[in-house]
Design a protein around this motif. Sequence first.
Motif, PDB file in Angstrom:
ATOM      1  N   ASN A   9       0.817  -1.219   0.000  1.00  0.00           N
ATOM      2  CA  ASN A   9       0.000   0.000   0.000  1.00  0.00           C
ATOM      3  C   ASN A   9       0.849   1.267   0.000  1.00  0.00           C
ATOM      4  N   GLY A  10       1.912   1.265  -0.793  1.00  0.00           N
ATOM      5  CA  GLY A  10       2.771   2.432  -0.919  1.00  0.00           C
ATOM      6  C   GLY A  10       3.840   2.549   0.140  1.00  0.00           C
ATOM      7  N   GLU A  11       3.849   1.669   1.135  1.00  0.00           N
ATOM      8  CA  GLU A  11       4.886   1.686   2.168  1.00  0.00           C
ATOM      9  C   GLU A  11       5.970   0.686   1.785  1.00  0.00           C
ATOM     10  N   GLN A  12       7.202   1.163   1.775  1.00  0.00           N
ATOM     11  CA  GLN A  12       8.327   0.327   1.384  1.00  0.00           C
ATOM     12  C   GLN A  12       8.989  -0.263   2.632  1.00  0.00           C
ATOM     13  N   SER A  13       9.364  -1.535   2.553  1.00  0.00           N
ATOM     14  CA  SER A  13      10.078  -2.150   3.669  1.00  0.00           C
ATOM     15  C   SER A  13      11.108  -3.137   3.146  1.00  0.00           C
ATOM     16  N   LEU A  14      12.075  -3.399   3.981  1.00  0.00           N
ATOM     17  CA  LEU A  14      13.127  -4.371   3.716  1.00  0.00           C
ATOM     18  C   LEU A  14      13.107  -5.358   4.863  1.00  0.00           C
ATOM     19  N   THR A  15      13.121  -6.644   4.555  1.00  0.00           N
ATOM     20  CA  THR A  15      13.196  -7.654   5.602  1.00  0.00           C
ATOM     21  C   THR A  15      14.375  -8.584   5.342  1.00  0.00           C
ATOM     22  N   LEU A  16      14.927  -9.074   6.427  1.00  0.00           N
ATOM     23  CA  LEU A  16      16.002 -10.044   6.388  1.00  0.00           C
ATOM     24  C   LEU A  16      15.677 -11.105   7.420  1.00  0.00           C
ATOM     25  N   ASN A  17      15.445 -12.340   6.959  1.00  0.00           N
ATOM     26  CA  ASN A  17      15.247 -13.444   7.890  1.00  0.00           C
ATOM     27  C   ASN A  17      16.613 -13.810   8.440  1.00  0.00           C
ATOM     28  N   VAL A  18      16.749 -13.757   9.744  1.00  0.00           N
ATOM     29  CA  VAL A  18      18.045 -13.982  10.371  1.00  0.00           C
ATOM     30  C   VAL A  18      18.182 -15.421  10.832  1.00  0.00           C
ATOM     31  N   ARG A  30      31.360 -12.699  19.485  1.00  0.00           N
ATOM     32  CA  ARG A  30      31.519 -11.418  20.183  1.00  0.00           C
ATOM     33  C   ARG A  30      30.494 -11.269  21.302  1.00  0.00           C
ATOM     34  N   GLY A  31      29.718 -12.331  21.581  1.00  0.00           N
ATOM     35  CA  GLY A  31      28.805 -12.325  22.714  1.00  0.00           C
ATOM     36  C   GLY A  31      27.420 -11.778  22.436  1.00  0.00           C
ATOM     37  N   HIS A  32      27.043 -11.741  21.168  1.00  0.00           N
ATOM     38  CA  HIS A  32      25.726 -11.219  20.815  1.00  0.00           C
ATOM     39  C   HIS A  32      24.869 -12.322  20.220  1.00  0.00           C
ATOM     40  N   GLU A  33      23.581 -12.135  20.305  1.00  0.00           N
ATOM     41  CA  GLU A  33      22.612 -13.047  19.687  1.00  0.00           C
ATOM     42  C   GLU A  33      22.356 -12.538  18.270  1.00  0.00           C
ATOM     43  N   PRO A  34      22.602 -13.334  17.241  1.00  0.00           N
ATOM     44  CA  PRO A  34      22.413 -12.861  15.872  1.00  0.00           C
ATOM     45  C   PRO A  34      20.934 -12.833  15.470  1.00  0.00           C
ATOM     46  N   ASN A  35      20.186 -11.932  16.093  1.00  0.00           N
ATOM     47  CA  ASN A  35      18.752 -11.841  15.828  1.00  0.00           C
ATOM     48  C   ASN A  35      18.426 -10.508  15.147  1.00  0.00           C
ATOM     49  N   GLY A  36      17.168 -10.270  14.905  1.00  0.00           N
ATOM     50  CA  GLY A  36      16.750  -9.049  14.224  1.00  0.00           C
ATOM     51  C   GLY A  36      17.125  -7.785  14.973  1.00  0.00           C
ATOM     52  N   TYR A  37      17.081  -7.842  16.303  1.00  0.00           N
ATOM     53  CA  TYR A  37      17.420  -6.670  17.103  1.00  0.00           C
ATOM     54  C   TYR A  37      18.913  -6.347  16.999  1.00  0.00           C
ATOM     55  N   PHE A  38      19.741  -7.382  16.959  1.00  0.00           N
ATOM     56  CA  PHE A  38      21.172  -7.159  16.775  1.00  0.00           C
ATOM     57  C   PHE A  38      21.423  -6.457  15.442  1.00  0.00           C
ATOM     58  N   TRP A  39      20.817  -6.978  14.367  1.00  0.00           N
ATOM     59  CA  TRP A  39      21.045  -6.396  13.039  1.00  0.00           C
ATOM     60  C   TRP A  39      20.520  -4.974  12.963  1.00  0.00           C
ATOM     61  N   GLU A  40      19.455  -4.680  13.679  1.00  0.00           N
ATOM     62  CA  GLU A  40      18.970  -3.301  13.744  1.00  0.00           C
ATOM     63  C   GLU A  40      20.037  -2.410  14.388  1.00  0.00           C
ATOM     64  N   GLY A  41      20.625  -2.883  15.481  1.00  0.00           N
ATOM     65  CA  GLY A  41      21.694  -2.124  16.128  1.00  0.00           C
ATOM     66  C   GLY A  41      22.884  -1.937  15.214  1.00  0.00           C
ATOM     67  N   LEU A  42      23.257  -2.988  14.499  1.00  0.00           N
ATOM     68  CA  LEU A  42      24.392  -2.895  13.583  1.00  0.00           C
ATOM     69  C   LEU A  42      24.124  -1.840  12.509  1.00  0.00           C
ATOM     70  N   VAL A  43      22.920  -1.823  11.966  1.00  0.00           N
ATOM     71  CA  VAL A  43      22.565  -0.822  10.958  1.00  0.00           C
ATOM     72  C   VAL A  43      22.635   0.576  11.557  1.00  0.00           C
TER      73      VAL A  43
END
Length: 105
Positions: A9-18, A30-43
Motif C-alpha cells: 500500500n505504498g509503504e516500502q520495507s526491507l526484511t532479512l530473515n536472520v 563477540r557475545g551477541h545473539e544474531p537476531n533481528g534486534y542485533f542487526w537493527e543495532g548494527l545498521v
Amino acid sequence: MTITLHDFNGEQSLTLNVGGLAADVAVADRGHEPNGYFWEGLVRFAWPDIAERLGFDSEADMFCAVGAASDLAHLTTALESVIRSPDAVRDIIVRAEASGFEFDG
C-alpha cells in the motif's frame, strides 16, 4: 539468506530473515545473539545516515526496516556485503564496542 524488499500500500520495507547467515558465528563469538534486534543495532551504528531516515520493526527472527525505496536500496547493498562476511561484521562490532555502542541496549 534473503533480503526482500516489499511494497505494501505504498509503504516500502526491507526484511532479512536472520539465522543461518555467514556472519552469525562472528556475531555469537563477540557475545551477541544474531537476531533481528542485533542487526537493527548494527545498521544504526554502521550506517547512521541511512538509519536516521528509517523506521524499524525488527523481531527475534527478522530484521525489518521501513522507509523510502532509495534508502532501502542503499541499505540492501550495504547489508549484502556484511551478512556474507564474518570479518566485516566482526570489524563493525569491534568498532562499535570501542565507541561504547550497545547493540542490545
